[in-house]
Design a protein around this motif. Structure first.
Motif, PDB file in Angstrom:
ATOM      1  N   GLY A   7      96.974  51.077  31.506  1.00  0.00           N
ATOM      2  CA  GLY A   7      96.767  49.681  31.858  1.00  0.00           C
ATOM      3  C   GLY A   7      97.357  49.306  33.200  1.00  0.00           C
TER       4      GLY A   7
ATOM      5  N   ARG B 259      93.131  55.477  28.964  1.00  0.00           N
ATOM      6  CA  ARG B 259      92.344  54.268  29.223  1.00  0.00           C
ATOM      7  C   ARG B 259      91.179  54.295  28.240  1.00  0.00           C
ATOM      8  NH1 ARG B 259      92.634  49.243  30.937  1.00  0.00           N
ATOM      9  NH2 ARG B 259      91.314  48.632  32.680  1.00  0.00           N
TER      10      ARG B 259
ATOM     11  N   SER C 273      90.379  47.769  23.072  1.00  0.00           N
ATOM     12  CA  SER C 273      91.679  47.727  22.420  1.00  0.00           C
ATOM     13  C   SER C 273      91.668  46.632  21.361  1.00  0.00           C
ATOM     14  CB  SER C 273      92.806  47.439  23.420  1.00  0.00           C
ATOM     15  OG  SER C 273      93.029  48.525  24.276  1.00  0.00           O
TER      16      SER C 273
ATOM     17  N   MET D 261      97.194  46.852  26.815  1.00  0.00           N
ATOM     18  CA  MET D 261      97.019  47.160  28.239  1.00  0.00           C
ATOM     19  C   MET D 261      95.990  48.259  28.462  1.00  0.00           C
ATOM     20  SD  MET D 261     100.974  47.098  29.612  1.00  0.00           S
ATOM     21  CE  MET D 261     100.492  47.464  31.302  1.00  0.00           C
TER      22      MET D 261
ATOM     23  N   LYS E  54      89.736  48.653  28.357  1.00  0.00           N
ATOM     24  CA  LYS E  54      88.931  47.955  29.370  1.00  0.00           C
ATOM     25  C   LYS E  54      88.515  46.582  28.851  1.00  0.00           C
ATOM     26  CE  LYS E  54      87.143  52.381  31.055  1.00  0.00           C
ATOM     27  NZ  LYS E  54      85.968  53.278  31.121  1.00  0.00           N
TER      28      LYS E  54
ATOM     29  N   THR F  85      89.954  44.115  25.770  1.00  0.00           N
ATOM     30  CA  THR F  85      90.972  43.947  24.730  1.00  0.00           C
ATOM     31  C   THR F  85      90.642  42.745  23.865  1.00  0.00           C
ATOM     32  OG1 THR F  85      92.731  45.009  26.002  1.00  0.00           O
ATOM     33  CG2 THR F  85      93.412  43.451  24.314  1.00  0.00           C
TER      34      THR F  85
ATOM     35  N   TYR G 154      95.244  40.870  30.605  1.00  0.00           N
ATOM     36  CA  TYR G 154      94.818  42.052  29.863  1.00  0.00           C
ATOM     37  C   TYR G 154      93.928  41.717  28.662  1.00  0.00           C
ATOM     38  CZ  TYR G 154      98.382  44.704  32.419  1.00  0.00           C
ATOM     39  OH  TYR G 154      99.124  45.308  33.401  1.00  0.00           O
TER      40      TYR G 154
END
Length: 235
Positions: free
Chosen positions: A100, A155, A159, A187, A190, A192, A214
Motif C-alpha cells: 500500500g 498488492r 481488500s 492498504m 487496489k 478496499t 485507502y
C-alpha cells in the motif's frame, strides 16, 4: 461485490475470529466469484468467516501464516486442492503495508537460515501426498555483518476490512484487537471495501487508524458479535 471476478486476489483483515469482515465474506459467497487468492493471516475456522469460502471450494491459493484449528484448510492443503504460501506473521503484515505504501520489497531477518529463505517449502501437494510444487529460494544480502532475506510486497485486487467506525471521507477506526491485520490489509488492495459498525460525519484526524485515501467503498453493518474460536470450560 458485483465487480469482483473469478481469479481475483483479496486481502482480508482480522485474526482468528477477531476483526474479520464476516458480512463482506458472506456477500462474496453469495456473489459467486471463485478461483480466489486470499491473503489473510488465516482462513477463518470451520463453518465461519473465510472457512465458508474454503468449504465451497472457492479459494485456490492462500497466502498467510496460520492454519490454526481449521481442519478443512489443512485437509485441502495436504490433499492437493489448495496452494499455500506460508510467511511469518510480522512479515505478512509488512508485505501488505509495503504494498500500500508503494514499496516493492524489503529486507528482514525473519526466516534467514530456514526453508522460507532457502526454498523447498511445500506450496502444493499431489493427491497421493507427494509434493507437486515447492517455494523458490529468496535473495539474501548482508548488512552490517548480518544476513537478511528479501521479501516482496503484496498488492491485491481487493481488500476487505472490518472497522468500528467510518466517516464520510472513508477514514476508519478499529476497535482494540480488531486493529490486528485490518490497517495493513486495507492498504494492500487496489479497491478496499470496509464493513463498518457506525458511520459518522467526521472523525478527528488524531483518532484515524486508516486514512480514507485507502478506502473506496463502505458498507454499514451495525454492531457485530465476535465468535469464540476455542472454548475452554471447567469440568
Amino acid at each position: 461485490m458485483a465487480d469482483i471476478p473469478d481469479g481475483a486476489s483479496v486481502a482480508v483483515g482480522g485474526f482468528g475470529l477477531v476483526g474479520i469482515p464476516a458480512r463482506l465474506i458472506d456477500s462474496l459467497r453469495t456473489q459467486g466469484a471463485s478461483d480466489l487468492t486470499i491473503v489473510s493471516n488465516n482462513l477463518g475456522t470451520d463453518g465461519f468467516g473465510l472457512g465458508l469460502l474454503l468449504e465451497d471450494g472457492r479459494i485456490s491459493r492462500s497466502i498467510g501464516s496460520y492454519i490454526g484449528s481449521n481442519k478443512e484448510y489443512a485437509r485441502q492443503y495436504l490433499s492437493g486442492e489448495l496452494s499455500v504460501e506460508f510467511t511469518p506473521q510480522g512479515t505478512l503484515a509488512e508485505r501488505m503495508r509495503a504494498g500500500g505504501a508503494g514499496v516493492p520489497a524489503f529486507y528482514t531477518k525473519a526466516g534467514v537460515g530456514t526453508q522460507l529463505a532457502d526454498g523447498g517449502l511445500p506450496v502444493r501437494y499431489n493427491s497421493d501426498g507427494t509434493v507437486a510444487e515447492t517455494s523458490k529460494p529468496k535473495e539474501t544480502r548482508e548488512f552490517n555483518g548480518e544476513l537478511f532475506v528479501l521479501e516482496e510486497s503484496i498488492r491485491t485486487d481487493y481488500s476487505f476490512v472490518h472497522a468500528a467506525k467510518a466517516d464520510r471521507y472513508g477514514n476508519l477506526v478499529f476497535e482494540k484487537t480488531a486493529r490486528n491485520f485490518n490497517p495493513d490489509a486495507g492498504m494492500a488492495g487496489k479497491v478496499t471495501i470496509a464493513q463498518v459498525e457506525e458511520l459518522v460525519d467526521v472523525i478527528d484526524p488524531d483518532d484515524v487508524h486508516l486514512p480514507g485515501i485507502y478506502v473506496d467503498r463502505i458498507v454499514v453493518v451495525g454492531p457485530q458479535e465476535t465468535g469464540i474460536e476455542n472454548r475452554t470450560v471447567s469440568k
